[in-house]
Design an enzyme around this catalytic site. Structure first.
Site, PDB file in Angstrom:
ATOM      1  N   SER A  53      33.183  22.427  43.604  1.00 54.73           N
ATOM      2  CA  SER A  53      32.479  22.272  42.320  1.00 54.73           C
ATOM      3  C   SER A  53      33.037  23.165  41.209  1.00 54.73           C
ATOM      4  O   SER A  53      32.704  22.978  40.039  1.00 54.73           O
ATOM      5  CB  SER A  53      30.995  22.574  42.489  1.00 54.73           C
ATOM      6  OG  SER A  53      30.824  23.875  43.034  1.00 54.73           O
ATOM      7  N   TYR A  54      33.881  24.148  41.532  1.00 51.20           N
ATOM      8  CA  TYR A  54      34.422  25.052  40.500  1.00 51.20           C
ATOM      9  C   TYR A  54      35.444  24.299  39.662  1.00 51.20           C
ATOM     10  O   TYR A  54      36.354  23.706  40.191  1.00 51.20           O
ATOM     11  CB  TYR A  54      35.112  26.263  41.124  1.00 51.20           C
ATOM     12  CG  TYR A  54      34.273  27.194  41.941  1.00 51.20           C
ATOM     13  CD1 TYR A  54      32.884  27.121  41.948  1.00 51.20           C
ATOM     14  CD2 TYR A  54      34.863  28.170  42.753  1.00 51.20           C
ATOM     15  CE1 TYR A  54      32.124  27.985  42.732  1.00 51.20           C
ATOM     16  CE2 TYR A  54      34.110  29.038  43.525  1.00 51.20           C
ATOM     17  CZ  TYR A  54      32.751  28.940  43.518  1.00 51.20           C
ATOM     18  OH  TYR A  54      32.004  29.792  44.297  1.00 51.20           O
ATOM     19  N   SER A  55      35.382  24.250  38.313  1.00 51.43           N
ATOM     20  CA  SER A  55      34.301  24.856  37.547  1.00 51.43           C
ATOM     21  C   SER A  55      33.703  23.756  36.676  1.00 51.43           C
ATOM     22  O   SER A  55      34.020  23.649  35.507  1.00 51.43           O
ATOM     23  CB  SER A  55      34.863  25.994  36.707  1.00 51.43           C
ATOM     24  OG  SER A  55      36.087  25.553  36.104  1.00 51.43           O
ATOM     25  N   GLY A  64      36.431  20.678  40.673  1.00 50.14           N
ATOM     26  CA  GLY A  64      37.702  20.567  41.379  1.00 50.14           C
ATOM     27  C   GLY A  64      38.866  21.234  40.665  1.00 50.14           C
ATOM     28  O   GLY A  64      39.973  21.301  41.199  1.00 50.14           O
TER      29      GLY A  64
END
Length: 314
Positions: A53-55, A64
């Site tokens: 999930s970053y960022s 991604g």
């Protein structure tokens, strides 16, 4: 050369500071991220922490971005076998939750972004109590058996659910969590100490704490009357209003002066000295922020120093 630490019951050996990838593709662009990763690796660092999930919270991002940058870096440097890559599942906007099908699809997406055929350490990012632990562990075990994941771990999970997960793995002979990523630092001890820490100690789990520097508060840059600008300033600054925050800073200042190292180094060294902790996680947006973090590999606090910080943060 800094000696590596064994990660729990796994065969992974990691540098005593895990480099946080949450800033890659957010406050650090690709060039800055490469520079930070290069400097970390040059110092002997080998443990990079990210999540699918970053960022996605940053404007224009979809999730991604951090994995993609790390993937480009390992490809450019040809160093995949020298790096322990940890990533996580459950929070990517397109791969929400911990249902079996989602875990497997999310892992494949992470592998594509990272440009690799295996993830060294795969965390459930936030536990989803509505999903039976049997389903979660079953899916993770399939990834291990397929060679896509070497070891599994958990983050943001209750002691009760963690215990159930471990018991199920043992009973069925399936992949078992080797590490736990708790929210833990000198101004947030109750988020780990107690049931979770006891369970980790009893079952041989390694702890890899996040928010190790309390969003920057434990670097010592937040002081009375000083204005700090930045993405995390408001959250970090609130600790100055508490007696615990002020006591911790005073103790950190004294001990940092005695060791002639930055305040952040001592905050990380206290974590590194705690039972179960293998490597705290900290991130650097620019190379200049790295030396204070890397020094944790060289600093060992005395028992009296650990005790003083423990009392100040009580």
């Amino acid at each position: 050369m800094t000696s590596l630490r064994k990660l729990g019951t796994s065969d992974l050996e990691v540098f005593p500071l895990s480099l946080g990838g949450n800033v890659f593709g957010w406050t650090a662009d690709e060039a800055q991220s490469f520079a930070v990763l290069d400097a970390y690796a040059a110092a002997g660092g080998n443990f990079v922490d990210t999540a699918d999930s970053y960022s996605n919270w940053a404007e224009g991002n979809s999730g991604g971005e951090s994995e993609t940058i790390i993937g480009k870096w390992i490809k450019a440097r040809g160093n995949r076998d020298d790096v322990v890559i940890a990533t996580k599942v459950s929070q990517h906007p397109e791969f929400q939750g911990l249902r079996a099908a989602n875990i497997k699809a999310a892992a494949d997406a992470s592998l594509r972004r990272l440009g690799t055929d295996h993830i060294d350490l795969y965390y459930t990012h936030f536990d989803k109590p509505e999903v039976p632990v049997e389903e979660i562990i079953g899916a993770l075990d399939e990834l291990v058996k397929a060679g896509k994941v070497r070891h599994i771990a958990a983050s943001n999970i209750s002691a009760e659910r963690l215990e159930k997960s471990l018991a199920f793995s043992e009973r069925e002979g399936l992949a078992r969590y080797v590490a736990l990523q708790p929210h833990y630092n000198l101004v947030s001890r109750e988020t780990y100490e107690g049931e979770l820490q006891d369970l980790a100690e009893r079952t041989g789990l390694a702890a890899v704490p996040y928010y190790a520097l309390a969003s920057g508060f434990l670097t010592g840059k937040y002081r009375e009357g000083e204005v700090v600008e930045g993405a995390r300033a408001a959250g970090a600054g609130k600790h100055l209003q508490t007696e615990r925050g002020r006591k911790v800073l005073a103790a950190l200042d004294d001990i940092a002066e005695a060791h002639r190292v930055p305040v952040a180094t001592i905050a990380l060294a206290w974590l590194a000295a705690q039972p179960t902790v293998a490597a705290p996680i900290a991130s650097a947006r620019v190379v200049d922020q790295l030396p204070a973090l890397l020094k944790v590999a060289e600093v060992t606090l005395t028992e009296a120093e650990v005790q003083r910080l423990t009392e100040a943060s009580a």
